[in-house]
Design a protein around this motif. Structure first.
Motif, PDB file in Angstrom:
ATOM      1  N   UNK A 215       0.819  -1.197  -0.051  1.00  0.00           N
ATOM      2  CA  UNK A 215      -0.035   0.108   0.032  1.00  0.00           C
ATOM      3  C   UNK A 215       0.637   1.310  -0.036  1.00  0.00           C
ATOM      4  N   UNK A 216       2.018   1.101   0.735  1.00  0.00           N
ATOM      5  CA  UNK A 216       2.850   2.660   0.846  1.00  0.00           C
ATOM      6  C   UNK A 216       3.714   2.580  -0.613  1.00  0.00           C
ATOM      7  N   UNK A 217       4.001   1.702  -1.187  1.00  0.00           N
ATOM      8  CA  UNK A 217       4.596   1.600  -2.534  1.00  0.00           C
ATOM      9  C   UNK A 217       3.555   2.146  -3.367  1.00  0.00           C
ATOM     10  N   UNK A 218       2.312   1.555  -3.410  1.00  0.00           N
ATOM     11  CA  UNK A 218       1.452   2.430  -4.535  1.00  0.00           C
ATOM     12  C   UNK A 218       1.256   3.637  -4.032  1.00  0.00           C
ATOM     13  N   UNK A 219       1.206   4.147  -2.809  1.00  0.00           N
ATOM     14  CA  UNK A 219       1.059   5.337  -2.282  1.00  0.00           C
ATOM     15  C   UNK A 219       2.146   6.487  -2.697  1.00  0.00           C
ATOM     16  N   UNK A 220       3.370   5.728  -2.978  1.00  0.00           N
ATOM     17  CA  UNK A 220       4.372   6.759  -3.257  1.00  0.00           C
ATOM     18  C   UNK A 220       5.365   7.203  -2.078  1.00  0.00           C
ATOM     19  N   UNK A 221       4.789   6.596  -0.966  1.00  0.00           N
ATOM     20  CA  UNK A 221       5.740   6.861   0.212  1.00  0.00           C
ATOM     21  C   UNK A 221       6.972   5.869   0.260  1.00  0.00           C
ATOM     22  N   UNK A 222       7.040   4.779   0.008  1.00  0.00           N
ATOM     23  CA  UNK A 222       8.165   4.110  -0.082  1.00  0.00           C
ATOM     24  C   UNK A 222       8.448   3.847  -1.697  1.00  0.00           C
ATOM     25  N   UNK A 223       9.786   3.235  -1.863  1.00  0.00           N
ATOM     26  CA  UNK A 223      10.261   3.043  -3.339  1.00  0.00           C
ATOM     27  C   UNK A 223      10.795   1.476  -3.109  1.00  0.00           C
ATOM     28  N   UNK A 224      10.129   0.498  -3.930  1.00  0.00           N
ATOM     29  CA  UNK A 224      10.720  -0.788  -3.845  1.00  0.00           C
ATOM     30  C   UNK A 224      12.066  -0.969  -4.940  1.00  0.00           C
ATOM     31  N   UNK A 225      13.103  -1.343  -4.452  1.00  0.00           N
ATOM     32  CA  UNK A 225      14.457  -1.300  -5.102  1.00  0.00           C
ATOM     33  C   UNK A 225      14.557  -2.841  -5.663  1.00  0.00           C
ATOM     34  N   UNK A 226      14.292  -3.770  -4.988  1.00  0.00           N
ATOM     35  CA  UNK A 226      14.631  -5.027  -5.457  1.00  0.00           C
ATOM     36  C   UNK A 226      13.900  -6.210  -4.404  1.00  0.00           C
ATOM     37  N   UNK A 227      13.587  -7.126  -5.159  1.00  0.00           N
ATOM     38  CA  UNK A 227      12.816  -8.291  -4.297  1.00  0.00           C
ATOM     39  C   UNK A 227      14.088  -9.262  -4.099  1.00  0.00           C
ATOM     40  N   UNK A 228      13.926  -9.885  -2.891  1.00  0.00           N
ATOM     41  CA  UNK A 228      14.973 -10.859  -2.372  1.00  0.00           C
ATOM     42  C   UNK A 228      14.397 -12.511  -2.634  1.00  0.00           C
TER      43      UNK A 228
END
Length: 327
Positions: A215-228
């Motif tokens: 939800x926070x990635x979609x809202x622009x507050x967090x940025x996902x840089x990579x999946x482990x």
């Protein structure tokens, strides 16, 4: 030398082996003939409990015997791990657990069981990779930029986790080890507080679950840089794996899998494995797992066993390199 006693002893050993094999074969042929227990080392309502309660009713239907769930939380799930490791190897006492069964081998100096010696893999039921997220104010748009930023100021960047020795902490430590960076670990009391700290800018980043971060990635507050994860998650297909982004050897997933006591007959292990594979591939179960922010697996005992061996080796390396200590 009188060889007759030696011959008698050899014959006796062969007879005992034959009786053991015959008993195991009979047990497997009649299995299951009574209720089966699945032991969980975590409290009701958590991820392990949710997965067990998805799995158990379907195993009941497939196997024709009640499959009961027993929560035995405590000591980082090691109470449950030990209980099953020392249980009768007859297929009636199983363990549903998480990577804690492999990380414990690295984190604790004294355990009353050995995961690879005393337990045997049955099947992984579901898995979900941790994803590395950064606060939107962090001036890094991809993993390489984050690594460059960390190297430019050793010890300046921080990452939050759900606590010392948790999967999130180990995810951060293996990332540091593989990228040769110095990033300060800040432990919190749970995934929620750690994620809140990233959102508030108290720490710069965290390895967290897709379900919590989405939800926070979609809202622009967090940025996902990579999946482990070992592969891209179908829940977040636009986020590259660590390997795709150029960081190799960083695979940290929160999985839920079933294990049994080590001497459980192979026929019983395979029967259980096939039942779990069938369950994981049921459309309604698959949908329920995806709703939990994970993905169904259902693999063979051999494939799951290799994962266990690889993880034990990996976490021993990481713990030694980082000097992590848990009480």
């Amino acid at each position: 030398m009188n060889t007759i006693p030696m011959i008698r002893r050899a014959c006796l050993c062969l007879a005992l082996i034959a009786l053991t094999v015959e008993a195991s074969s009979t047990l497997a042929q009649n299995y299951p003939s009574k209720p089966i227990r699945i032991i969980i080392g975590f409290a009701p309502g958590g991820g392990a409990d949710i997965n067990a309660r998805l799995l158990a009713p379907k195993l009941t239907e497939i196997l024709g015997q009640p499959v009961l769930i027993e929560n035995r939380q405590g000591a980082g799930a090691n109470i449950a791990h030990e209980l099953v490791a020392k249980a009768a190897p007859d297929g009636y006492t199983l363990l549903l657990t998480t990577p804690s069964v492999t990380t414990s081998m690295a984190l604790y100096k004294k355990l009353a069981f050995d995961t690879l010696r005393d337990l045997t893999a049955v099947s992984m039921f579901s898995t979900g990779p941790l994803v590395l997220v950064v606060h939107d104010a962090v001036p890094a748009k991809n993993l390489q930029e984050l690594i460059d930023l960390a190297r430019s100021g050793p010890g300046v960047l921080t990452f939050g986790s759900a606590g010392t020795g948790t999967g999130q902490h180990l995810g951060g430590e293996i990332f540091k080890l593989r990228t040769k960076t110095d990033i300060l670990h800040v432990p919190y009391k749970g995934t929620g507080p750690a994620l809140t700290a990233v959102l508030a800018g108290e720490v710069n980043m965290s390895f967290t679950t897709i379900q919590a971060a989405s939800p926070h990635i979609k809202g622009g507050r967090l940025r996902a840089l990579g999946s482990a994860g070992a592969k891209r998650s179908e829940l977040m297909p636009d986020v590259p794996t660590m390997s795709e982004a150029g960081v190799h050897g960083v695979v940290t997933e929160i999985w839920y899998g079933v294990l049994a006591p080590a001497a459980t007959p192979r026929e019983i292990v395979n029967l259980l494995s096939h039942a779990i594979i069938k369950t994981a591939n049921m459309p309604e179960i698959r949908q329920r797992i995806l709703e939990q922010g994970a993905e169904p697996v259902g693999n063979t005992a051999e494939a799951f066993g290799k994962i266990l061996r690889d993880e034990v080796s990996q976490w021993i390396e990481v713990v030694r390199a980082s000097g992590i200590q848990v009480e």
